[in-house]
Design an enzyme around this catalytic site. Structure first.
Site, PDB file in Angstrom:
ATOM      1  N   GLU A 169     -25.373  -3.804  -3.559  1.00 41.69           N
ATOM      2  CA  GLU A 169     -24.414  -4.464  -3.804  1.00 41.69           C
ATOM      3  C   GLU A 169     -24.060  -4.883  -5.165  1.00 41.69           C
ATOM      4  OE1 GLU A 169     -19.922  -4.336  -2.989  1.00 41.69           O
ATOM      5  OE2 GLU A 169     -21.034  -2.693  -2.165  1.00 41.69           O
ATOM      6  N   HIS A 229     -21.853  11.596   7.915  1.00 39.84           N
ATOM      7  CA  HIS A 229     -20.787  11.746   7.408  1.00 39.84           C
ATOM      8  C   HIS A 229     -20.316  13.189   7.817  1.00 39.84           C
ATOM      9  CE1 HIS A 229     -22.825   8.478   5.778  1.00 39.84           C
ATOM     10  NE2 HIS A 229     -22.271   7.808   5.825  1.00 39.84           N
ATOM     11  N   LYS A 263      -0.986   4.433  -1.314  1.00 41.33           N
ATOM     12  CA  LYS A 263      -1.769   4.760  -0.100  1.00 41.33           C
ATOM     13  C   LYS A 263      -1.394   5.919   0.737  1.00 41.33           C
ATOM     14  CE  LYS A 263      -4.103   3.184   4.222  1.00 41.33           C
ATOM     15  NZ  LYS A 263      -4.839   3.839   4.297  1.00 41.33           N
ATOM     16  N   ARG A 268       0.830  -0.757  -0.468  1.00 38.29           N
ATOM     17  CA  ARG A 268      -0.006   0.110  -0.018  1.00 38.29           C
ATOM     18  C   ARG A 268       0.892   0.681   0.103  1.00 38.29           C
ATOM     19  NH1 ARG A 268      -4.089  -0.915   5.128  1.00 38.29           N
ATOM     20  NH2 ARG A 268      -2.071  -1.721   5.253  1.00 38.29           N
ATOM     21  N   GLU A 269       1.807   1.331  -0.527  1.00 39.01           N
ATOM     22  CA  GLU A 269       2.895   2.177  -0.753  1.00 39.01           C
ATOM     23  C   GLU A 269       1.763   3.804  -1.198  1.00 39.01           C
ATOM     24  OE1 GLU A 269       2.968  -0.310  -2.449  1.00 39.01           O
ATOM     25  OE2 GLU A 269       5.608  -0.993  -1.831  1.00 39.01           O
TER      26      GLU A 269
END
Ligand code: GLN
Ligand code: ZN
Length: 756
Positions: free
Chosen positions: A606, A696, A18, A15-16
């Site tokens: 979904e 949210h 990220k 996940r570099e």
């Protein structure tokens, strides 16, 4: 036989991207550092594909946030409010993706939506009446040339013009047709630009072609491509489709001047039939998407080879390909250090899928010793089967009767019984389940996991939290309480851990959106409940109050949709197994004195098929019964709630009513309450709690605001069916704002009771 990959993951095996992006967002790294990380990742991705012997390697599948947003930006589709911030190019891009709040202004992000039937989310580009569409960047050229500098010839990819125009939001008066000419010009310039730089193939991704398309749509697409392809010259164009079959536009695609057509053989149920019926032009390449780009299981080589042989017999020139971009699977099994080999040998992540492509292509070509050894091994693997069958589960499944899908007595009768038993006031107040997951809550869980604290200590902490939450809810006058979900990391993983048949990975991260990744568990075998999961917490919370405390569960549809599913049995069968497991939990909660049970179905929508005609037959006809199976065994007086995160179900309201819950809560605060009109029109019977404020955002809604929302709701929902609640769980919020908001919510409900 040549091989092709539709696209590769880009977040980095560790996940570099990220972490580098998050550092950049915090101002801890500059743009140059971020770009360097990105460049290294790109180089590594194309190198590993090259080394695996892939012939058609994609470039420009990299993105700092989202590929559709990249495409929009390349076409100059950037709303004014973002341009006016006067930020750098990269920061303007991030402002669109994530919003901007700083010294230059305060602008919200563009909307985000689910990418077709995946759990990946794209940014919805906005077209304003005065947007000037023109080629406005060089990313696709740069990344093609960068790969070339690394001595790798690639096929640059971009979202195709039809899908781009289908997914944009049109904010003014102009419609899609009004932008067509300008879009055609840009795509022609892209072709020209790539041609000039020496590209041999270009890939246009057109997943929108797998939707239901009427004659007008097909006509529009045809026209669009007739014009775009006029710029082709000697560069070759691949139109890549995925996530289904192209039954409505197959013939048109074969007639247009494409050099390659990418078809999905995994999700495209009619793909083979279409080829059978209509043939496939001899002068084009068929990119046969046989390697599943969405799941983690090994390919069954024999099956794939049979399809390839079938194509060959028809004289079709096929290239072996992935069914869609590998974006939707994790990087590599090499990173799974803890997973036993007996499991691992059945899986293939992105890197392993590259090897599968090459091996299958080699076998198709006549093969070498190595390829045949791999083939033999693969055959044995599938012949041997897996240790995944649980006879008890199978027996139980076979014993389900039609009546088990129906809760009795009918809703109207239960309603009376429940009203008497629960003695709730009019407009009852409740929350969706979770309370703020503050640092100490997360710390408690992680310390327990790492063995730093004992189980007794871990539990004691949670009990203390629950006690305070219950006392506090009582003190402000909430009617139906929750325990707060302090023990849960994630609404699927938490249940998966207590279900047999579930497998958890260490590094199987998949990009969900931007820098956010998820690690879906794998359904390995038949599923059953190992032991009671939530009973202890619910019972403890209920012991502290005379008011009802809701038991909190995740439903079978959501559990399945957020996992990697099995391929050896149907989705329907897996879902039914999970339903039986959760049913056990429901009955245990009831037996232990829990009078209200909420079964969350956040992800119900979904996997709704992309074609409307398949909605019921292919999905709702078993997803809804699975939910009913979970709660059909409870007594009349036990009230069943469900919760869905989006109000995007206007078109399936009868199906939602058919879940036969007693109460449903959902997000409504951001959708102008449009859903309520639809509910009224459909005579929706389930009691409803449309969220009265948006959780949210950290904003605290005022009493007046909530009262106004409730007044509007009363116009559409009968008073004896209306609940008062926030629109989702409160786990991501802070304690202060949560308390202030809920105090106002209770006040607003009281005021409405006086008005009614
Ligand atoms: N009960 C869950 C919660 O409150 C529901 C989460 C969700 O809808 N995503 O956190
Ligand atoms: Zn929710």
């Amino acid at each position: 036989m040549l091989t092709s990959v539709v696209g590769y993951p880009r977040i980095g095996a560790e996940r570099e991207l990220k972490f580098a992006s998050e550092k950049y967002f915090k101002g801890e790294a500059d743009e140059a550092e971020l770009r360097a990380v990105a460049r290294n990742l790109r180089a590594e991705h194309i190198r590993s594909q090259k080394e695996a012997g892939i012939d058609f390697i994609t470039s420009n599948d990299f993105s700092f946030y989202d590929g559709l947003l990249d495409t929009a930006v390349l076409c100059g589709i950037v709303p004014k409010r973002y341009k006016e911030l006067g930020l750098s190019e990269l920061d303007t891009y991030y402002a669109m993706a994530r919003g901007y709040q700083g010294e230059k202004g305060d602008v919200k992000a563009l909307a985000m939506k689910k990418w077709f039937n995946t759990n990946y989310h794209y940014i919805v580009p906005e077209l304003e009446d005065d947007t000037v569409i023109r080629l406005s960047g060089t990313k696709i050229f740069d990344e093609y040339e960068e790969a070339k500098e690394n001595n790798i010839e690639t096929k640059p990819v971009i979202v195709g013009a039809y899908t781009l125009l289908s997914l944009c939001r049109y904010t003014g008066r102009k419609q899609r047709e009004d932008y067509k000419d300008a879009v055609v010009v840009v795509y022609k310039e892209i072709i020209e630009g790539l041609k000039k730089r020496g590209a041999k193939w270009i890939q246009f991704d057109e997943p929108s072609f797998v939707r239901d398309l009427d004659a007008k749509e097909v006509g529009f697409a045809k026209n669009l491509y007739q014009e775009i392809l006029s710029a082709k010259g000697d560069v070759k164009i691949l139109v890549q489709t995925y996530f289904g079959d192209v039954r409505d536009i197959y013939e048109t695609l074969t007639e247009l001047d494409f050099d390659g057509i990418g078809l999905d053989f995994v999700e495209g149920r009619q793909t083979r039939e279409l080829i059978d019926k209509n043939g496939f032009p001899k002068d084009k390449l068929l990119f046969a998407g046989l390697i599943n780009g969405k799941n983690v299981w090994k390919n069954n080589y024999e099956k794939s080879l049979n399809v390839l042989a079938e194509l060959k017999a028809k004289g079709i020139n096929a290239v072996l390909s992935t069914s869609c971009s590998l974006l939707h699977v994790p990087y590599t099994l090499d990173a799974e250090t803890k997973l036993d080999e007996k499991y691992k040998k059945h899986f293939a992540y992105a890197k392993e899928k590259l090897a599968e492509l090459r091996t299958i292509a080699n076998i198709a070509d006549g093969g070498d010793r190595e390829a045949f050894a791999a083939y033999r091994e693969n055959k044995e693997l599938f012949a041997r089967g897996r240790d995944c069958v649980d006879a008890d589960v199978r027996k139980r499944l076979s014993e389900i009767r039609e009546a088990d899908y129906t809760r009795l007595p009918i809703r109207k009768e239960r309603e009376k019984i429940q009203k008497e038993a629960l003695k709730l006031p009019k407009f009852p107040t409740t929350t969706i389940g979770s309370f703020p997951q503050t640092k100490d809550v997360k710390k408690n869980r992680s310390s327990f996991r790492k063995g730093e604290i004992s189980e007794a200590q871990y539990k004691e902490f949670n009990r203390e939290k629950i006690k305070r939450a219950v006392e506090w809810q009582e003190s402000i006058g909430i009617d139906v309480l929750v325990h707060g979900e302090y023990e849960r990391n994630d609404m699927v993983e938490y249940f998966g851990e207590s279900l047999s048949g579930y497998l958890f990975t260490e590094k199987a991260w998949v990009q969900s959106y931007g820098t956010r990744c998820v690690k879906p568990p794998v359904i390995w075998g038949d599923v059953s409940r190992k032991k009671p999961i939530t009973v202890e917490w619910a019972v403890y919370a209920q012991s502290l109050s005379d008011k009802p405390v809701k038991g909190m569960l995740t439903g079978p549809v959501t559990i399945l949709n957020w996992s990697f599913p099995r391929e050896d049995i149907s989705i329907k069968e897996s879902m039914t197994q999970i339903a039986l497991a959760i049913r056990d939990e429901v009955l245990d909660l009831e037996k232990n004195g829990i009078r209200i049970i909420q079964i969350d179905e956040a992800a119900l929508r979904e996997k709704l098929p992309l074609r409307k005609s398949d909605w019921y037959g292919e999905y709702l006809d078993f997803a809804i019964p699975a939910f009913r199976l979970v709660h059909s065994g409870v007594k009349a007086g036990t009230q069943i709630h469900t919760h869905m995160c989006y109000s995007e179900f206007t078109d399936i309201i009868p199906a939602i009513d058919n879940m036969d819950a007693d109460v449903i809560t959902f997000e409504a605060s951001r959708s102008d309450l449009l859903i309520l009109d639809a509910l009224k029109k459909c005579n929706f019977e389930t009691e409803t709690g449309p969220g009265v404020y948006d959780i949210h955002s950290p904003r605290v809604p005022s009493v007046e605001e909530i009262v106004t929302a409730l007044r509007k709701m009363r116009e559409k929902v009968a008073d004896d069916k209306l609940w008062v609640n926030p629109d989702c769980g409160l786990k991501t919020r802070g304690e202060e704002e949560t308390k202030a908001s809920l105090i106002n919510l209770v006040q607003a409900a009281k005021q409405i009771r006086n008005e009614a």
